[in-house]
Write a protein that holds these residues in place. Sequence first.
Motif, PDB file in Angstrom:
ATOM      1  N   ASP A 186     -40.672 -11.537 -27.002  1.00 26.43           N
ATOM      2  CA  ASP A 186     -41.066 -12.936 -27.132  1.00 26.43           C
ATOM      3  C   ASP A 186     -42.569 -13.025 -26.810  1.00 26.43           C
ATOM      4  O   ASP A 186     -43.395 -12.758 -27.674  1.00 26.43           O
ATOM      5  CB  ASP A 186     -40.177 -13.725 -26.157  1.00 26.43           C
ATOM      6  CG  ASP A 186     -40.360 -15.225 -26.223  1.00 26.43           C
ATOM      7  OD1 ASP A 186     -40.661 -15.737 -27.308  1.00 26.43           O
ATOM      8  OD2 ASP A 186     -40.183 -15.892 -25.189  1.00 26.43           O
ATOM      9  N   THR A 187     -42.938 -13.327 -25.570  1.00 20.09           N
ATOM     10  CA  THR A 187     -44.364 -13.358 -25.216  1.00 20.09           C
ATOM     11  C   THR A 187     -44.946 -11.945 -25.137  1.00 20.09           C
ATOM     12  O   THR A 187     -46.142 -11.750 -25.338  1.00 20.09           O
ATOM     13  CB  THR A 187     -44.588 -14.028 -23.843  1.00 20.09           C
ATOM     14  OG1 THR A 187     -43.935 -13.255 -22.849  1.00 20.09           O
ATOM     15  CG2 THR A 187     -44.061 -15.459 -23.837  1.00 20.09           C
ATOM     16  N   GLY A 188     -44.076 -10.980 -24.830  1.00 17.83           N
ATOM     17  CA  GLY A 188     -44.537  -9.604 -24.655  1.00 17.83           C
ATOM     18  C   GLY A 188     -44.781  -9.235 -23.195  1.00 17.83           C
ATOM     19  O   GLY A 188     -45.003  -8.071 -22.877  1.00 17.83           O
ATOM     20  N   LYS A 200     -40.197 -12.261 -31.991  1.00 19.57           N
ATOM     21  CA  LYS A 200     -40.626 -13.662 -32.113  1.00 19.57           C
ATOM     22  C   LYS A 200     -42.154 -13.688 -32.057  1.00 19.57           C
ATOM     23  O   LYS A 200     -42.737 -14.059 -31.033  1.00 19.57           O
ATOM     24  CB  LYS A 200     -40.067 -14.426 -30.904  1.00 19.57           C
ATOM     25  CG  LYS A 200     -39.260 -15.664 -31.229  1.00 19.57           C
ATOM     26  CD  LYS A 200     -39.044 -16.451 -29.958  1.00 19.57           C
ATOM     27  CE  LYS A 200     -37.591 -16.630 -29.621  1.00 19.57           C
ATOM     28  NZ  LYS A 200     -37.407 -17.400 -28.368  1.00 19.57           N
ATOM     29  N   TYR A 223     -39.892 -11.870 -14.865  1.00 21.59           N
ATOM     30  CA  TYR A 223     -41.102 -12.395 -14.264  1.00 21.59           C
ATOM     31  C   TYR A 223     -41.020 -13.904 -14.115  1.00 21.59           C
ATOM     32  O   TYR A 223     -40.392 -14.593 -14.904  1.00 21.59           O
ATOM     33  CB  TYR A 223     -42.323 -12.020 -15.112  1.00 21.59           C
ATOM     34  CG  TYR A 223     -42.219 -12.478 -16.545  1.00 21.59           C
ATOM     35  CD1 TYR A 223     -41.815 -11.606 -17.547  1.00 21.59           C
ATOM     36  CD2 TYR A 223     -42.493 -13.789 -16.890  1.00 21.59           C
ATOM     37  CE1 TYR A 223     -41.696 -12.027 -18.852  1.00 21.59           C
ATOM     38  CE2 TYR A 223     -42.381 -14.214 -18.200  1.00 21.59           C
ATOM     39  CZ  TYR A 223     -41.985 -13.332 -19.176  1.00 21.59           C
ATOM     40  OH  TYR A 223     -41.866 -13.762 -20.460  1.00 21.59           O
ATOM     41  N   VAL A 228     -32.651 -18.394 -28.605  1.00 22.27           N
ATOM     42  CA  VAL A 228     -31.417 -17.917 -29.234  1.00 22.27           C
ATOM     43  C   VAL A 228     -30.502 -17.230 -28.213  1.00 22.27           C
ATOM     44  O   VAL A 228     -30.981 -16.685 -27.217  1.00 22.27           O
ATOM     45  CB  VAL A 228     -31.717 -16.960 -30.407  1.00 22.27           C
ATOM     46  CG1 VAL A 228     -32.414 -17.705 -31.539  1.00 22.27           C
ATOM     47  CG2 VAL A 228     -32.554 -15.765 -29.971  1.00 22.27           C
ATOM     48  N   ASP A 270     -33.789  -6.299 -26.508  1.00 21.11           N
ATOM     49  CA  ASP A 270     -33.089  -7.328 -27.288  1.00 21.11           C
ATOM     50  C   ASP A 270     -34.069  -8.184 -28.073  1.00 21.11           C
ATOM     51  O   ASP A 270     -33.907  -8.423 -29.256  1.00 21.11           O
ATOM     52  CB  ASP A 270     -32.197  -8.200 -26.371  1.00 21.11           C
ATOM     53  CG  ASP A 270     -32.923  -8.755 -25.145  1.00 21.11           C
ATOM     54  OD1 ASP A 270     -34.124  -8.482 -24.960  1.00 21.11           O
ATOM     55  OD2 ASP A 270     -32.275  -9.462 -24.353  1.00 21.11           O
ATOM     56  N   THR A 294     -42.807  -9.003 -20.577  1.00 15.92           N
ATOM     57  CA  THR A 294     -41.856  -8.078 -19.936  1.00 15.92           C
ATOM     58  C   THR A 294     -42.271  -6.630 -20.180  1.00 15.92           C
ATOM     59  O   THR A 294     -42.353  -5.833 -19.239  1.00 15.92           O
ATOM     60  CB  THR A 294     -40.425  -8.314 -20.464  1.00 15.92           C
ATOM     61  OG1 THR A 294     -40.059  -9.656 -20.172  1.00 15.92           O
ATOM     62  CG2 THR A 294     -39.436  -7.367 -19.829  1.00 15.92           C
TER      63      THR A 294
HETATM   64  P1  IMP Z   1     -41.018 -11.710 -23.103  1.00 13.34           P
HETATM   65  O1  IMP Z   1     -41.358 -11.086 -21.790  1.00 13.34           O
HETATM   66  O2  IMP Z   1     -41.534 -13.112 -23.209  1.00 13.34           O
HETATM   67  O3  IMP Z   1     -41.400 -10.874 -24.299  1.00 13.34           O
HETATM   68  O4  IMP Z   1     -39.472 -11.947 -23.133  1.00 13.34           O
HETATM   69  C1  IMP Z   1     -38.622 -10.937 -23.098  1.00 13.34           C
HETATM   70  C2  IMP Z   1     -37.345 -11.300 -22.386  1.00 13.34           C
HETATM   71  O5  IMP Z   1     -37.133 -12.717 -22.230  1.00 13.34           O
HETATM   72  C3  IMP Z   1     -36.213 -10.805 -23.229  1.00 13.34           C
HETATM   73  O6  IMP Z   1     -35.877  -9.483 -22.875  1.00 13.34           O
HETATM   74  C4  IMP Z   1     -35.121 -11.803 -22.921  1.00 13.34           C
HETATM   75  O7  IMP Z   1     -34.425 -11.378 -21.780  1.00 13.34           O
HETATM   76  C5  IMP Z   1     -35.836 -13.081 -22.625  1.00 13.34           C
HETATM   77  N1  IMP Z   1     -35.904 -13.964 -23.819  1.00 13.34           N
HETATM   78  C6  IMP Z   1     -36.995 -14.310 -24.517  1.00 13.34           C
HETATM   79  N2  IMP Z   1     -36.702 -15.129 -25.542  1.00 13.34           N
HETATM   80  C7  IMP Z   1     -35.362 -15.308 -25.504  1.00 13.34           C
HETATM   81  C8  IMP Z   1     -34.426 -16.055 -26.318  1.00 13.34           C
HETATM   82  O8  IMP Z   1     -34.745 -16.727 -27.314  1.00 13.34           O
HETATM   83  N3  IMP Z   1     -33.132 -15.977 -25.933  1.00 13.34           N
HETATM   84  C9  IMP Z   1     -32.706 -15.264 -24.862  1.00 13.34           C
HETATM   85  N4  IMP Z   1     -33.529 -14.543 -24.090  1.00 13.34           N
HETATM   86  C10 IMP Z   1     -34.852 -14.572 -24.397  1.00 13.34           C
END
Ligand code: IMP
Length: 189
Positions: A109-111, A139, A76, A161, A106, A113
Amino acid sequence: MGQQKPPLTNDIAQVLLSEEQIQERVKELGEQISRDYEGKELVLVGILKGAAIFLADLVRHITIPVDYDFVAISSYGADTRSSGVVRLLKDLDSSIESKHVLVVEDIVDTGWTLRLSYIVENLRSRKAASVRVCTLLDKPSRRAVDVGIDYYGFIVEDKYVVGYGLDYDGHYRSLPFIGVLKPEVYGGG
Ligand code: IMP
Ligand code: MG
């Protein structure tokens, strides 16, 4: 072979999780999942590309019969977040009807995705017997939307990371450990 490049490890400031720590924890997760899904038909669904390495190790520590498949979700940007649209770029190859599905990520992070892709709801709507989520890294300090996590490997602090499937701009996925990049790699100082 062209020009020799410096090893990827030169860009790492700190190893957060060593190869040994990761392997030990992944083994524990595999054992726990094997107990929890005993007698059930289990399919792991990995989210490409980040979860591929974790899934490959995890599946080899699962001692009950298990199948696996992958989905790919578009990442996104600011636009997709406001429009709430995240596309499924690659769907499952086979039906998951009446199977127990474990989504393998993997990092959460924010959630956004998991939320914007509606991946859990989507898989549930295909008459899966159950859909749960397993992430290697969590995270929680960065969480913006609630997502249910059923299994996690490690809680990590708010640092970007790389390694063990996680990338920065397409690099570092192949490192066997998880580390933090040197600031100069981002063009910082
Ligand atoms: P979210 O949508 O913010 O929860 O992030 C999920 C996606 O962002 C993960 O599947 C990763 O592809 C990417 N991502 C988030 N944090 C990291 C990080 O610290 N290192 C590498 N990829 C990250
Ligand atoms: Mg990812």
